[in-house]
Design an enzyme around this catalytic site. Structure first.
Site, short mmCIF file in Angstrom:
data_model
loop_
_atom_site.label_atom_id
_atom_site.label_comp_id
_atom_site.label_asym_id
_atom_site.label_seq_id
_atom_site.Cartn_x
_atom_site.Cartn_y
_atom_site.Cartn_z
N GLU A 97 0.96 -1.30 0.10
CA GLU A 97 -0.12 0.08 0.04
C GLU A 97 0.92 1.03 0.01
O GLU A 97 0.44 2.04 -0.83
CB GLU A 97 -0.89 0.03 1.11
CG GLU A 97 -1.75 1.44 1.25
CD GLU A 97 -2.55 1.46 2.68
OE1 GLU A 97 -3.72 1.95 2.71
OE2 GLU A 97 -1.78 1.12 3.42
N TRP A 148 -8.61 -1.59 0.25
CA TRP A 148 -9.15 -0.39 -0.13
C TRP A 148 -10.64 -0.88 -1.01
O TRP A 148 -11.37 -0.11 -1.76
CB TRP A 148 -8.27 0.27 -1.22
CG TRP A 148 -7.47 1.22 -0.34
CD1 TRP A 148 -6.21 1.01 0.03
CD2 TRP A 148 -7.86 2.54 0.20
NE1 TRP A 148 -5.74 2.05 0.69
CE2 TRP A 148 -6.69 2.91 0.86
CE3 TRP A 148 -9.10 3.27 -0.02
CZ2 TRP A 148 -6.65 4.18 1.30
CZ3 TRP A 148 -9.03 4.48 0.84
CH2 TRP A 148 -7.69 5.18 1.28
N ARG A 190 12.57 23.54 9.64
CA ARG A 190 11.33 23.21 10.20
C ARG A 190 9.98 23.02 9.36
O ARG A 190 8.98 22.88 9.80
CB ARG A 190 11.00 24.15 11.40
CG ARG A 190 12.16 24.36 12.47
CD ARG A 190 11.55 25.32 13.43
NE ARG A 190 11.47 26.57 12.91
CZ ARG A 190 12.59 27.65 12.91
NH1 ARG A 190 13.64 27.20 13.16
NH2 ARG A 190 12.35 28.84 12.45
N CYS A 215 -6.74 9.86 6.98
CA CYS A 215 -6.74 9.56 8.26
C CYS A 215 -5.23 9.99 8.94
O CYS A 215 -5.29 10.85 9.81
CB CYS A 215 -6.99 8.09 8.82
SG CYS A 215 -8.58 7.66 8.32
N ARG A 253 -5.67 11.92 12.25
CA ARG A 253 -6.87 12.85 12.60
C ARG A 253 -7.91 11.69 13.00
O ARG A 253 -8.84 12.23 13.98
CB ARG A 253 -7.15 13.73 11.75
CG ARG A 253 -7.72 13.12 10.14
CD ARG A 253 -9.27 12.86 10.03
NE ARG A 253 -9.33 12.03 9.04
CZ ARG A 253 -10.76 11.53 8.59
NH1 ARG A 253 -11.76 11.71 9.71
NH2 ARG A 253 -10.98 10.87 7.57
N SER A 254 -7.83 10.64 12.51
CA SER A 254 -8.77 9.58 12.99
C SER A 254 -8.28 8.31 13.01
O SER A 254 -7.23 7.99 11.88
CB SER A 254 -10.05 9.57 11.92
OG SER A 254 -11.07 8.64 11.93
N CYS A 255 -8.45 7.60 13.84
CA CYS A 255 -7.68 6.31 14.20
C CYS A 255 -8.60 5.04 14.55
O CYS A 255 -9.02 4.90 15.64
CB CYS A 255 -6.34 6.26 15.25
SG CYS A 255 -5.51 4.71 15.21
N ASP A 256 -8.63 4.12 13.56
CA ASP A 256 -9.45 2.90 14.02
C ASP A 256 -8.34 1.79 14.66
O ASP A 256 -7.38 1.49 13.99
CB ASP A 256 -9.88 2.14 12.62
CG ASP A 256 -10.20 0.78 12.77
OD1 ASP A 256 -10.10 0.09 13.73
OD2 ASP A 256 -10.44 0.17 11.59
N ASN A 290 -0.97 1.56 10.29
CA ASN A 290 -0.62 3.04 10.19
C ASN A 290 1.15 3.27 10.98
O ASN A 290 1.87 3.76 10.23
CB ASN A 290 -1.22 3.92 11.04
CG ASN A 290 -2.74 3.76 10.25
OD1 ASN A 290 -3.91 3.69 10.97
ND2 ASN A 290 -2.90 3.84 9.09
N LEU A 305 -12.62 2.79 18.76
CA LEU A 305 -12.66 1.47 18.79
C LEU A 305 -14.08 1.07 18.52
O LEU A 305 -15.11 1.34 19.07
CB LEU A 305 -12.40 0.72 20.06
CG LEU A 305 -12.54 -0.85 20.08
CD1 LEU A 305 -11.69 -1.55 19.07
CD2 LEU A 305 -12.23 -1.23 21.32
N TYR A 306 -14.50 0.60 17.25
CA TYR A 306 -15.86 0.31 16.72
C TYR A 306 -16.13 -0.74 17.42
O TYR A 306 -15.65 -1.78 17.84
CB TYR A 306 -15.59 0.00 15.37
CG TYR A 306 -15.26 1.01 14.41
CD1 TYR A 306 -16.34 1.84 14.27
CD2 TYR A 306 -13.98 1.09 13.67
CE1 TYR A 306 -15.96 3.07 13.34
CE2 TYR A 306 -13.83 1.93 12.91
CZ TYR A 306 -14.65 3.19 12.77
OH TYR A 306 -14.29 4.11 11.94
#
Length: 262
Positions: free
Chosen positions: A17, A39, A122, A142, A164-167, A175, A206-207
């Protein structure tokens, strides 16, 4: 390497990926042809929604592999990660007040050049959050912001990833591996040793349909210390292949299956 051992993480899938991201490709067909399935759910859901045809996911994926024209129409994800990483769009003003597309920006190449020429900067950043194109993406990024930093002694490359979003159950293991791998690849390209990977999560969740996965995983003891070996140094970061990576001392517990939340 941060390769989780309390369940098997298919690091070759995650690596394929990442290599796909670096091509700038946004169609799932190259992944499908390599057996990478991560995907598939998003274009399949769009196909079912737009056509009203209740085709099974497996049949949809098979058609993506077999029919290039079908894949061109239904396999594209929009301007997701790779497009932003290596071909961020620009626009040029015209004399009549309109704008036309300009040359894309290869953020990855720019960061590598900056690390070589101005390591104390920087501004070693790869950004995926293109506000103007979010609605055109099958899934907004994500893992969105990568910032690289050369250590004070000038020998090590560190990376901060803001997600910003994590499963947690399914996404996070991939990741962490991918961010560490990208850091190792870039470090090799610029002649630095790998340093620290710092991960920061925003909406970390966590789903409910992953509860059994996590419950089982937490009951397991971590084991082993996986190591990554990069077998060669290609001319550019865009020239790595899956055969260039080997993982040693990876003896994880077995895999735990759970559905993807689309």
């Amino acid at each position: 390497m941060p390769l989780i051992t309390t369940k098997r993480v298919y690091w070759k899938t995650a690596t394929r990926e990442l290599l796909w991201f670096l091509t700038g490709e946004t169609n799932i067909r190259p992944l499908v042809l390599q057996g990478v399935r991560i995907w598939n759910e998003w274009p399949h859901a769009r196909y079912v929604r737009d056509t009203g045809k209740a085709i099974a996911l497996e049949d949809f994926v098979a058609r993506i592999a077999e029919d290039e024209d079908f894949a061109m129409r239904w396999g594209d994800l929009g301007p997701v990660y790779g497009k932003q990483w290596v071909d961020w769009p620009t626009y040029e003003a015209q004399g009549d007040g309109s704008y036309r597309a300009g040359p894309g920006i290869n953020q990855v190449a720019q960061v590598i050049a900056s690390l070589r020429d101005n390591p104390g900067s920087r501004r070693h950043i790869i950004e995926g959050w293109n506000v103007a194109e979010l609605d055109a993406m099958a899934l907004p990024p994500c893992h969105k912001t990568y910032q690289f930093h050369v250590g004070a002694d000038g020998t090590r490359l560190n990376c901060l990833l803001y997600q910003r979003s994590c499963d947690v159950a399914l996404g996070l293991p991939f990741n962490l591996w991918s961010a560490a791998l990208l850091t190792r690849m870039i470090a090799q390209q610029v002649g630095l040793e790998p340093g620290e990977l710092v991960w920061a999560g925003g909406d970390t969740h966590l789903y409910l349909n992953h509860e059994a996965l996590i419950t089982e995983q937490l009951a397991r003891e971590p084991r082993g210390h996986p190591r990554l070996e990069i077998m060669r140094r290609p001319d550019t970061v865009f020239d790595y292949a899956i055969e260039d990576f080997a993982v040693h001392d990876y003896t994880p517990h077995g895999p735990i299956k759970a559905p993807v939340a689309v």
